[in-house]
Design an enzyme around this catalytic site. Structure first.
Site, PDB file in Angstrom:
ATOM      1  N   SER A  80       6.393   2.925  13.049  1.00 16.57           N
ATOM      2  CA  SER A  80       5.116   3.197  13.587  1.00 16.57           C
ATOM      3  C   SER A  80       5.072   3.755  14.904  1.00 16.57           C
ATOM      4  O   SER A  80       5.728   3.432  15.703  1.00 16.57           O
ATOM      5  CB  SER A  80       4.402   1.684  13.497  1.00 16.57           C
TER       6      SER A  80
ATOM      7  N   ILE B 259      13.734 -10.723   1.084  1.00 16.01           N
ATOM      8  CA  ILE B 259      14.648  -9.754   1.802  1.00 16.01           C
ATOM      9  C   ILE B 259      15.530 -10.554   2.655  1.00 16.01           C
ATOM     10  O   ILE B 259      16.617 -10.295   2.834  1.00 16.01           O
ATOM     11  CB  ILE B 259      14.112  -8.477   2.618  1.00 16.01           C
TER      12      ILE B 259
ATOM     13  N   TYR C 215       0.940  -1.311  -0.016  1.00 16.49           N
ATOM     14  CA  TYR C 215      -0.142  -0.139   0.089  1.00 16.49           C
ATOM     15  C   TYR C 215       0.902   1.297   0.039  1.00 16.49           C
ATOM     16  O   TYR C 215       0.862   1.963  -0.888  1.00 16.49           O
ATOM     17  CB  TYR C 215      -0.925  -0.009   1.192  1.00 16.49           C
TER      18      TYR C 215
ATOM     19  N   LYS D 137       8.947  -3.277  15.361  1.00 18.73           N
ATOM     20  CA  LYS D 137       9.313  -1.908  14.841  1.00 18.73           C
ATOM     21  C   LYS D 137      10.228  -1.206  15.745  1.00 18.73           C
ATOM     22  O   LYS D 137      11.105  -0.572  15.284  1.00 18.73           O
ATOM     23  CB  LYS D 137       7.996  -1.105  14.747  1.00 18.73           C
TER      24      LYS D 137
ATOM     25  N   ALA E 264       7.349  -5.823   5.471  1.00 15.94           N
ATOM     26  CA  ALA E 264       7.281  -6.318   6.717  1.00 15.94           C
ATOM     27  C   ALA E 264       5.422  -6.831   6.996  1.00 15.94           C
ATOM     28  O   ALA E 264       4.669  -6.428   6.246  1.00 15.94           O
ATOM     29  CB  ALA E 264       7.088  -5.077   7.866  1.00 15.94           C
TER      30      ALA E 264
ATOM     31  N   TYR F 281       3.763  -6.838  16.891  1.00 18.58           N
ATOM     32  CA  TYR F 281       4.098  -6.212  15.516  1.00 18.58           C
ATOM     33  C   TYR F 281       4.903  -4.812  15.988  1.00 18.58           C
ATOM     34  O   TYR F 281       6.004  -4.547  15.455  1.00 18.58           O
ATOM     35  CB  TYR F 281       2.745  -5.785  15.101  1.00 18.58           C
TER      36      TYR F 281
ATOM     37  N   ARG G  54      -7.774   9.197  15.729  1.00 20.69           N
ATOM     38  CA  ARG G  54      -6.633   8.896  15.298  1.00 20.69           C
ATOM     39  C   ARG G  54      -6.222  10.040  14.730  1.00 20.69           C
ATOM     40  O   ARG G  54      -7.008  11.058  14.040  1.00 20.69           O
ATOM     41  CB  ARG G  54      -7.162   7.493  14.466  1.00 20.69           C
TER      42      ARG G  54
ATOM     43  N   PHE H 281       1.382   7.196  11.518  1.00 18.30           N
ATOM     44  CA  PHE H 281       0.260   7.105  12.199  1.00 18.30           C
ATOM     45  C   PHE H 281      -0.745   6.651  11.253  1.00 18.30           C
ATOM     46  O   PHE H 281      -0.323   5.236  10.905  1.00 18.30           O
ATOM     47  CB  PHE H 281      -0.191   8.503  12.632  1.00 18.30           C
TER      48      PHE H 281
HETATM   49  C1  WQD Z   1      -8.714   3.238  13.640  1.00 19.66           C
HETATM   50  C2  WQD Z   1      -9.891   3.441  14.510  1.00 19.66           C
HETATM   51  C3  WQD Z   1     -10.855   1.535  15.633  1.00 19.66           C
HETATM   52  C4  WQD Z   1     -12.141  -0.563  12.386  1.00 19.66           C
HETATM   53  C5  WQD Z   1      -3.216   1.662  12.842  1.00 19.66           C
HETATM   54  C6  WQD Z   1      -2.794   0.736  11.806  1.00 19.66           C
HETATM   55  C7  WQD Z   1      -1.376   0.280  12.989  1.00 19.66           C
HETATM   56  C8  WQD Z   1      -0.613   1.762  13.092  1.00 19.66           C
HETATM   57  C9  WQD Z   1      -1.399   2.519  13.762  1.00 19.66           C
HETATM   58  C10 WQD Z   1       1.102   1.757  11.273  1.00 19.66           C
HETATM   59  C11 WQD Z   1      -9.936   2.820  15.884  1.00 19.66           C
HETATM   60  C12 WQD Z   1     -11.861   2.146  14.804  1.00 19.66           C
HETATM   61  C13 WQD Z   1     -11.626   0.269  13.106  1.00 19.66           C
HETATM   62  C14 WQD Z   1     -13.657  -1.038  12.675  1.00 19.66           C
HETATM   63  C15 WQD Z   1     -13.801   0.701  14.367  1.00 19.66           C
HETATM   64  N1  WQD Z   1       0.002   2.177  11.844  1.00 19.66           N
HETATM   65  N2  WQD Z   1     -12.511   1.074  13.855  1.00 19.66           N
HETATM   66  N3  WQD Z   1     -14.476  -0.512  13.502  1.00 19.66           N
HETATM   67  O1  WQD Z   1      -5.874   0.420  15.335  1.00 19.66           O
HETATM   68  O2  WQD Z   1      -5.605   3.088  14.989  1.00 19.66           O
HETATM   69  O3  WQD Z   1      -3.937   1.124  13.967  1.00 19.66           O
HETATM   70  O4  WQD Z   1      -2.437   2.918  12.899  1.00 19.66           O
HETATM   71  O5  WQD Z   1       1.985   1.020  11.793  1.00 19.66           O
HETATM   72  O6  WQD Z   1      -0.569  -0.498  12.280  1.00 19.66           O
HETATM   73  O7  WQD Z   1      -3.656  -0.490  12.185  1.00 19.66           O
HETATM   74  O8  WQD Z   1      -6.225   1.794  13.190  1.00 19.66           O
HETATM   75  O9  WQD Z   1      -8.035   1.647  11.316  1.00 19.66           O
HETATM   76  O10 WQD Z   1      -7.759  -0.357  12.869  1.00 19.66           O
HETATM   77  O11 WQD Z   1      -8.473   1.768  13.877  1.00 19.66           O
HETATM   78  O12 WQD Z   1     -14.439   1.572  14.931  1.00 19.66           O
HETATM   79  O13 WQD Z   1     -14.051  -1.822  12.047  1.00 19.66           O
HETATM   80  O14 WQD Z   1     -11.251   2.818  13.777  1.00 19.66           O
HETATM   81  O15 WQD Z   1     -11.527   1.245  16.938  1.00 19.66           O
HETATM   82  O16 WQD Z   1     -10.536   3.775  16.792  1.00 19.66           O
HETATM   83  P1  WQD Z   1      -5.331   1.726  14.531  1.00 19.66           P
HETATM   84  P2  WQD Z   1      -7.626   1.024  12.666  1.00 19.66           P
END
Ligand code: WQD
Length: 327
Positions: free
Chosen positions: A116, A51, A11, A144, A74, A140, A220, A168
């Site tokens: 991350s 890798i 991505y 990192k 990764a 995970y 977020r 983020f």
């Molecule tokens: C975002 C928000 C959920 C799905 C991500 C990456 C992680 C890191 C940090 C890079 C949260 C809510 C989600 C759903 C929901 N980035 N949600 N219903 O958990 O913040 O982590 O960013 O390394 O690898 O995964 O991302 O998109 O899972 O959730 O309500 O079906 O959306 O509770 O508040 P997250 P996310």
């Protein structure tokens, strides 16, 4: 001058490859295609490989005249990392050691690493700075944090210089709608919202509306994937200009709630987002957003794309590619 991009068929990798081709010139993608898509790479050279194959990495660097590396390759599923930690220790950590040994053998000593904000776990103070405690809450995230330290030690033992970019919430798609986030596997909020709105999956589950936030849903820092790509380009220039190793938070500095993502999607798509309210998801911090001051001061970089740009580009991509990439 060729840039080696590991995981460039993924991505964020594929969006960075496109920007690199526009700005820097020659790009070589090394991807196992375990999760990546050949069609996401466009006309960049793609070598399908791992890798962990040090001799392949060294041979590619020598034969293509590689001068710098961007390392995306990764595994990134928080949940899977807790069920199958060995896959994450071997691929994310040992894989990076093999990659670094491979590029060093060819004399390459500059790397941009895809890290991350999850290395900090649940933030105690916001906005999140690079000085926040390292407190991973998943295997995970631990991988990192470990790779950041391994790269620092390669700086001591071999003169490797690294920029660790702590992402983020990457979201959105290319503004021309040509590439975007993989449909099939992503469990992240924005693609799930798009799929539910397009009727390609059951209604979105909103994980908790009883948080201490203005609308009760989690907050977020959603950053456009093209802004992220630009941060990698600037990091490569920084290293070419003899910049010292550093770690940078790449976020917008603005927090956005789940309900705000939903309402922006409804406004832009003109459709209702079907959702249900579910219990909180274990491990979710109530809020997480960046202090991007150091990235601006070090790279002259700041996110320029808005939340609407994110949602509009995601909607454009997912509507036009209801089944994701063809391959
Ligand atoms: C975002 C928000 C959920 C799905 C991500 C990456 C992680 C890191 C940090 C890079 C949260 C809510 C989600 C759903 C929901 N980035 N949600 N219903 O958990 O913040 O982590 O960013 O390394 O690898 O995964 O991302 O998109 O899972 O959730 O309500 O079906 O959306 O509770 O508040 P997250 P996310």
């Amino acid at each position: 001058m060729t840039i080696l991009v590991t995981g460039g068929a993924g991505y964020i990798g594929s969006h960075t490859v496109r920007r690199l081709q526009e700005i820097e010139g020659k790009v070589l993608v090394l991807d196992s295609l375990e999760f990546g898509h050949r069609s996401a790479v466009g006309d960049a050279e793609l070598v399908v490989g791992n890798i962990r194959d040090r001799s392949l990495v060294t041979e590619l660097c020598r034969s293509r005249g590689v001068t710098q590396v961007v390392h995306f390759a990764a595994y990134k599923s928080v949940g899977e990392s807790m069920e199958h930690p060995d896959r994450y220790w071997l691929n994310n950590v040992a894989g990076t050691v093999d990659l670094v040994e491979g590029v060093l053998a060819a004399g390459v000593k500059q790397i941009v690493f895809s890290s991350s904000c999850s290395v900090n776990g649940t933030p105690a103070d916001l906005p999140l700075t690079e000085n926040a405690p390292i407190a991973p809450e998943s295997v995970y995230a631990e991988t990192k944090a470990m790779v950041e330290r391994i790269l620092a030690w390669y700086g001591v033992t071999h003169g490797l210089r690294a920029v660790n970019l702590r992402y983020f919430n990457a979201a959105g798609a290319s503004s021309d709608g040509v590439i975007g986030e993989d449909w099939s596997r992503s469990q992240n909020l924005v693609p799930l919202v798009m799929k539910a709105t397009l009727g390609k999956r059951p209604p979105l589950e909103v994980f908790g509306t009883d948080y201490a936030t203005p609308d009760g849903t989690c907050i977020r820092d959603y950053i456009h994937v093209e802004d992220l790509a630009d941060a990698h380009i600037r990091s490569l220039s920084y290293l070419r200009d003899d910049g010292v190793s550093t770690t940078l938070n790449v976020g917008t500095g603005t927090g956005t709630s789940v309900f705000e993502i939903i309402s922006a999607t409804e406004r832009i798509s003109g459709k209702k987002v079907p959702y249900t309210i579910s219990p909180r998801r274990p491990g979710d911090p109530v809020a997480c957003f960046a202090d991007p001051t150091r990235a601006r001061a070090t790279l002259g970089w700041a996110a320029t794309r808005t939340l609407d740009d994110i949602v509009r580009s995601a909607w454009l991509w997912h509507s036009a590619h209801p089944d994701g990439f063809p391959d």
